[in-house]
Each structure stands twice: as C-alpha cells, then as structure tokens.
Design an enzyme around this catalytic site. Sequence first.
Site, PDB file in Angstrom:
ATOM      1  N   ARG A 156      19.673 -49.185 -37.641  1.00 11.87           N
ATOM      2  CA  ARG A 156      19.862 -50.527 -38.206  1.00 11.87           C
ATOM      3  C   ARG A 156      20.558 -51.467 -37.229  1.00 11.87           C
ATOM      4  O   ARG A 156      20.322 -52.674 -37.264  1.00 11.87           O
ATOM      5  CB  ARG A 156      20.649 -50.434 -39.513  1.00 11.87           C
ATOM      6  CG  ARG A 156      19.785 -49.900 -40.631  1.00 11.87           C
ATOM      7  CD  ARG A 156      20.533 -49.831 -41.932  1.00 11.87           C
ATOM      8  NE  ARG A 156      19.603 -49.625 -43.028  1.00 11.87           N
ATOM      9  CZ  ARG A 156      19.968 -49.292 -44.252  1.00 11.87           C
ATOM     10  NH1 ARG A 156      21.253 -49.151 -44.544  1.00 11.87           N
ATOM     11  NH2 ARG A 156      19.062 -49.134 -45.193  1.00 11.87           N
ATOM     12  N   GLY A 168      15.466 -50.655 -51.652  1.00 13.91           N
ATOM     13  CA  GLY A 168      15.350 -51.463 -52.874  1.00 13.91           C
ATOM     14  C   GLY A 168      14.658 -52.795 -52.619  1.00 13.91           C
ATOM     15  O   GLY A 168      13.829 -53.237 -53.419  1.00 13.91           O
TER      16      GLY A 168
END
Length: 393
Positions: free
Chosen positions: A36, A373
């Site tokens: 990330r 999500g």
Amino acid sequence: MGYRNLKEIDIRGKSILVRVDFNVPLEEGEVRDDTRIRAALPTINYLLENSCRIILLSHLGRPKGKVVEELRMDPVAHRLAQLVAARVKKSNEWRGDLVKEELANLKNGQILLLENTRFDPGEEKNDLALAREWASLADIFVNDAFGVVHRAHSSTVGVATYLPAFPGFLLEKELSFLAKLVEGDLERPYLAILGGAKVSDKIGVIDSLLERVDSLLLGGGMANTFLAVKGWKMGASLREEDKFPIAKELLQKAEDLGKRILLPQDLLVTNDFSGQGEIALAEGTIKEDWLAVDIGPATLANFTGELKKARTVLWNGPLGVFEVPAFAKGTQAIAKAMSSLEALTLVGGGDSVAAVRETGVADSISHISTGGGATLEYLEGKELPGIIVLKDE
Ligand code: ADP
Ligand code: MG
C-alpha cells in the site's frame, strides 16, 4: 461527471494534503507488507517533482478514537523514507500546535506524515472541526486512499469540502479498472468468483453481479450457506442460517435471469480447523463435527474449466481457509489459473490479494485492487462518499 485532474493545475511549490491508505500489516514493530505504501508512490513522486510540501494523512488499524502506542505511524514513516528520495518527517500528533510548528519547518520537496488519523475520536464521525483543521494546513487536498472511499470520515469527505479536492493517481487507476466492470463493453464471458467467510458481507455484490456477469462461481465459507439451502448436510461448517431465505432468492434470481451460479460439488473437510486433524473429501453430507475448509478437486477442475473460457474475471474472497497451508490448495490453484488467462483479470479484497501474492502470481493479474469494502461497494453500484466529493460540479 468527471473528476478533477491534478495534472491540469499548477501545483508547483504548493502545500498538498494527501489522504493515503497506509493501513499496512505490522509485525514486531515493522511493516510486513509495503504494497500500500508503494501504491501511493506515483502520486507522492509527482508532488515531489513539483517541489510541493507534502502532508500525508492515514489511519492504521482500529484505535477507535484513542492513542494506541502500537498503532503509531513510525514504522510506516520509516519504510516510506526508504522508498522516496525526500526527507520524511513524522509527527507524533495529528492536529494541534505541534503539527503547525512542524509544518512551518517543512521545506519544499519534503514530507510530513501525521500521526494515525483514527487516534482522533472525530475522524470516523466526519467531525468538521477536525476536517477544517486539516484543511487549514494546505492549499490542495488529494485523496489517493481508495481503500477508504466508502467511508465518510473527516480525512476522506470532510476535508475535501474545504479545499480544492482531487483524486490521486492510484485512485484514478482503481476507478478506471472498476469502471470497466460495471459499464461499457467488457469482453465476454464475464465470470465472477466470490468466496470468503460470510454471505452477509457480500449479498449486495452477489445481487448486482448477477445482473452483469455470465456466470458466478461461489466457494469458501459463503458457499456453505447456498449448499445448505440446496439440501447438503454441512456438519459443523460455517454457515448463516438467517441468510437461507436470501440465498434462496439469489438462486432464484439467477435462474430467472438465465445466469449460472456454480457451487462446489465436492469439499475438503476436516475435524480440526487448525490443520492438525484428519482430512477427507465430502459430497452432499459432511459428518457431524467435521467442517468444510476448501473446495475439492472436482470443483477445482470445474471452476478452472470455466475460467479458461472467460474473457473478464473478477475475484473476491478466498475459496477456503487459505491461512492454513493444508486448506489453501483451492485458493492457490484458482490464483494460478487466473494468472494464466488471456483476459482482463481483477482481484479485490484484503485476504484475496494476500492469497494471490502468496501464490506468487500477482504480476500476471491485470489489476490488483487495494480496496476490499470499497471495491465491493463500487461493484454494487453504490455511490461512494469519498468519490462524490472529488467530482466536478
Ligand atoms: P477478502 O478479505 O478477500 O474480501 P473475506 O474477508 O471475505 O475475503 O474472507 C476471507 C476469510 O474467509 C479468510 O479468513 C478465510 O479463512 C475465510 N474462509 C474461506 N473459506 C472458509 C470456510 N470454508 N470456512 C471458514 N472460513 C473460510
Ligand atoms: Mg478480509
């Protein structure tokens, strides 16, 4: 409606506040996987090339509005400093006088990483006073944290209402890949594979994917609920009885739309979740106290056969308890099969992405999404609050 484009404005020498997703896994005080952090480098490097002063905001873990020492951003700052050719200063605060002082000392082409945004009780409530304080630090806001665009927080939504707000390059890339899966002329057959633990997490996405895909392959814990509805005896396997009615409805909807839902035809079962017990295959009936932990070989052959025909593939959710090596075969084999396709392939979801990386095939997937999500909510067709605020009026 388009997004504002960072490359079209003059940012030279400006102060830029960037929301990044540096919510990385830690191990003994070090970053275990820096994916990330690396994913945000194109944006950070562009700002550095333009001699900006960069203020980075990110959450880490779930401190729930309190300072949690183990969740300070120091390991992240340390790793970031190894990846950029710029001075990285890390603040011990996320707001207040210390931050202002450190910012006053920040030179062009330097980076100030603020402390964990979720140490503030206002962050997850989209507290506007907090958002205004962050906005006051900079001239421009850039959101490059795709993983949290489905959350209306001070650092994703609030702050964007007080500054000119732009998507970062990672966010743009994520959106352009995902857009291919929901609109336009994607190549068919379009196949989606859904797995993971729970149906309840993914009802919305199953429902909307049924309208778009040609076939839907279900595995993992969530398939158990569907198998139970079809009359399988599931033993001690994970399943959600309160979701039986919705599972039935989804099967019916697929039939009505002429779409295929493929369920496992055999399962790997065990009497010990930890991987230390006996292992067997089951079809139709799983013994009491035994549980399903992976798809079986017949299912795998069936699923990989389907995959070979596909031209667009979306995958979310492992097909078994892949954290235990003995139960990871199905998930790994699907990852390998996907990586060898001549197709547009996209993997999203924290655990699914970890599985693809562990299998060593990440480089052969068209797009690995940094969002879990957020990816699912986008595919459900929901409006994501962190994205709406970045659109042109
Ligand atoms: P992602 O993070 O990719 O969205 P999920 O979080 O939905 O995926 O699901 C991942 C979890 O599902 C893993 O922890 C895995 O062990 C679990 N899982 C997969 N299959 C089963 C199963 N048959 N029984 C119990 N848990 C399962
Ligand atoms: Mg997960």
